[in-house]
Design an enzyme around this catalytic site. Structure first.
Site, mmCIF file in Angstrom:
data_model
loop_
_atom_site.group_PDB
_atom_site.id
_atom_site.type_symbol
_atom_site.label_atom_id
_atom_site.label_comp_id
_atom_site.label_asym_id
_atom_site.label_seq_id
_atom_site.Cartn_x
_atom_site.Cartn_y
_atom_site.Cartn_z
ATOM 1 N N ARG A 48 0.815 -1.221 0.000
ATOM 2 C CA ARG A 48 0.000 0.000 0.000
ATOM 3 C C ARG A 48 0.849 1.272 0.000
ATOM 4 O O ARG A 48 0.337 2.354 -0.277
ATOM 5 C CB ARG A 48 -0.979 -0.012 1.188
ATOM 6 C CG ARG A 48 -1.889 1.208 1.216
ATOM 7 C CD ARG A 48 -3.090 1.037 2.147
ATOM 8 N NE ARG A 48 -2.738 0.545 3.460
ATOM 9 C CZ ARG A 48 -2.196 1.298 4.435
ATOM 10 N NH1 ARG A 48 -1.936 2.567 4.240
ATOM 11 N NH2 ARG A 48 -1.903 0.753 5.589
ATOM 12 N N TYR A 102 -14.363 11.140 -20.075
ATOM 13 C CA TYR A 102 -14.688 9.734 -19.847
ATOM 14 C C TYR A 102 -15.878 9.656 -18.881
ATOM 15 O O TYR A 102 -15.913 10.394 -17.888
ATOM 16 C CB TYR A 102 -13.459 9.033 -19.267
ATOM 17 C CG TYR A 102 -13.738 7.629 -18.817
ATOM 18 C CD1 TYR A 102 -13.958 6.617 -19.748
ATOM 19 C CD2 TYR A 102 -13.790 7.309 -17.476
ATOM 20 C CE1 TYR A 102 -14.231 5.327 -19.331
ATOM 21 C CE2 TYR A 102 -14.058 6.016 -17.052
ATOM 22 C CZ TYR A 102 -14.277 5.031 -17.989
ATOM 23 O OH TYR A 102 -14.541 3.758 -17.575
HETATM 24 C C1 LIG Z 1 -11.417 3.323 -18.927
HETATM 25 C C2 LIG Z 1 -11.059 4.735 -18.771
HETATM 26 C C3 LIG Z 1 -10.909 5.312 -17.503
HETATM 27 C C4 LIG Z 1 -11.173 4.543 -16.220
HETATM 28 O O1 LIG Z 1 -10.304 3.490 -16.058
HETATM 29 P P1 LIG Z 1 -10.657 2.149 -15.228
HETATM 30 O O2 LIG Z 1 -9.408 1.363 -15.341
HETATM 31 O O3 LIG Z 1 -11.856 1.522 -15.853
HETATM 32 O O4 LIG Z 1 -10.946 2.593 -13.825
HETATM 33 C C5 LIG Z 1 -10.544 6.648 -17.432
HETATM 34 N N1 LIG Z 1 -10.358 7.388 -18.545
HETATM 35 C C6 LIG Z 1 -10.504 6.867 -19.767
HETATM 36 C C7 LIG Z 1 -10.292 7.741 -20.959
HETATM 37 C C8 LIG Z 1 -10.860 5.537 -19.940
HETATM 38 O O5 LIG Z 1 -11.027 5.036 -21.173
#
Ligand SMILES: *Cc1c(COP(=O)(O)O)cnc(C)c1O
Length: 389
Positions: A48, A102
């Site tokens: 961690r 996103y």
């Molecule tokens: C998938 C994605 C995320 C989030 O990532 P996770 O690994 O699913 O938590 C953030 N930003 C973008 C542009 C993504 O495609």
């Protein structure tokens, strides 16, 4: 600026490995220990704390890939994003976020900030002026994403970094869609680089991870709060991610090439109404993309001709899979309105230009001829069905 940085594939293959001193194995051994004897009181190794041998080696690889001094890796992209945001924001602060984000980041902003007393504004567009317009006396962070999801808009990274520096903000970018192969925003003055390593870094749809790259000072700030939040990544996954990164340069360049050919094919097709891809000359920010990117990436989106049902079209594909995730070696498609952007209100979607029929396409490494043939046969099949009906 002169530097002695190696080429991308050399970094991918060689930088940031755990040397196997004992057996001289060719790859990093995995250290699974969650308990380490004290070397001295200052160094406490603990998963961690982000400092197991495998974590430290992988952080070095990612920092080097992003031209950064330092990096941290997390259990998911959202862990990287949320830990970085919460490290720099406190009650009373304000953050400016790019309008097109996103879906998970958008959701984080609208469901989490308020309860911590953090205020936020979304920009109207994505020019530097759009960001300057939202500045308040309490603004601390400016947050961008380029190319954006799902419309592949391009934000001027250097212009945003300049605005941020002028006012003394911390600038952050979600660099997931570009990957470190295609874009290194540190070179343009952005402070914090964020990645969902679940995507191009992992590249095989079998890892969930996240990464942050920045200066030593900023990484230390993030580290201090992240050891409290506890979003670290297990060493087994760290190892898998290190292995995946060895081929990232090869994969992403193949995806760039396929995506360019696919975008040109779709653009010329009379059953396709619109194609969004920064590598196309018809993209409104093609010149800007050329300036700040080394490649245009493996993501594109498109709209079918009016009257063709996008769900029916996707059902008739044989090779390309419907899938929520992206950036794997296999090609996938989804409808943002039903998946990644389902939590967004129809008005907000409309404001962003995300039509109900928009299809997001993540291009894999298959032979481009096979991908094109799959699309041709799916279109032919629904056409023949509608004639029979
Ligand atoms: C998938 C994605 C995320 C989030 O990532 P996770 O690994 O699913 O938590 C953030 N930003 C973008 C542009 C993504 O495609």
């Amino acid at each position: 600026m002169k530097h002695n940085r190696k080429g991308i594939n050399t970094i991918c293959t060689h930088v940031g490995e755990v040397k196997d001193e004992q057996f001289k194995g060719a790859v990093s051994p995995i250290y699974m220990a969650s308990s380490y004897a004290f070397e001295d009181v200052a160094v406490k190794r603990y998963p961690r704390y982000f400092n197991t041998p495998n974590q430290e080696a992988l952080c070095k690889k990612i920092a080097t890939l992003e031209h950064a001094e330092s990096a941290l890796i997390f259990g998911s992209g959202m862990a990287a994003i949320s830990h970085a945001l919460m490290a720099f924001l406190k009650a009373g602060d304000h953050i400016i976020l790019q309008q097109t984000l996103y879906g998970g980041t958008y959701n984080f902003a609208v469901t989490q900030f308020e309860k911590y007393g953090i205020s936020y504004s979304f920009t109207e567009g994505w020019t530097a002026e759009d960001f300057e317009k939202e500045i308040q006396p309490t603004t601390k962070v400016i947050y961008i994403e380029t190319p954006s999801n799902p419309l592949l808009t391009i934000t001027d990274v250097e212009a945003i970094a300049q605005v941020s520096k002028k006012y003394g903000f911390i600038s952050m970018i979600d660099n997931t869609f570009a990957s470190p192969v295609n874009q290194n925003p540190i070179d343009f003055g952005i402070d914090i680089i964020l990645h969902s390593a679940t995507k191009y870094m992992g590249g095989h749809s079998d890892i969930c991870a996240g990464a942050v790259a920045a200066s030593q000072e900023h990484i230390h700030t993030i580290w201090e709060s992240s050891i409290c939040f506890g979003g670290s990544l297990s060493d087994q996954t760290v190892w898998l991610l290190e292995r995946s990164l060895k081929t990232m340069g090869l994969r992403v360049r193949a995806q760039n090439e396929n995506a360019q050919k696919m975008a040109e094919f779709l653009l010329s097709h009379n059953e396709i109404d619109a194609v969004y891809y920064p590598g196309l000359e018809s993209h409104p920010d093609h010149e800007l993309a050329k300036r700040q990117m080394n490649g245009f990436g493996g993501m594109l989106s498109f709209e079918l001709r009016e009257g063709i049902n996008p769900s029916e079209f996707m059902k008739n594909l044989q090779l390309i899979k419907p899938s929520m995730s992206l950036a794997g070696v296999e090609s996938t498609m989804l409808l943002p309105v039903l998946t990644s952007h389902a939590l967004m209100s129809p008005e907000d979607r409309f404001k962003q230009g995300i039509k109900d029929g928009l299809i997001r396409f993540s291009i894999g490494i298959e032979e481009i001829e096979d991908l094109i043939a799959d699309i041709e046969q799916a279109l032919a099949r629904i056409k023949s069905k509608s004639v029979l009906a």
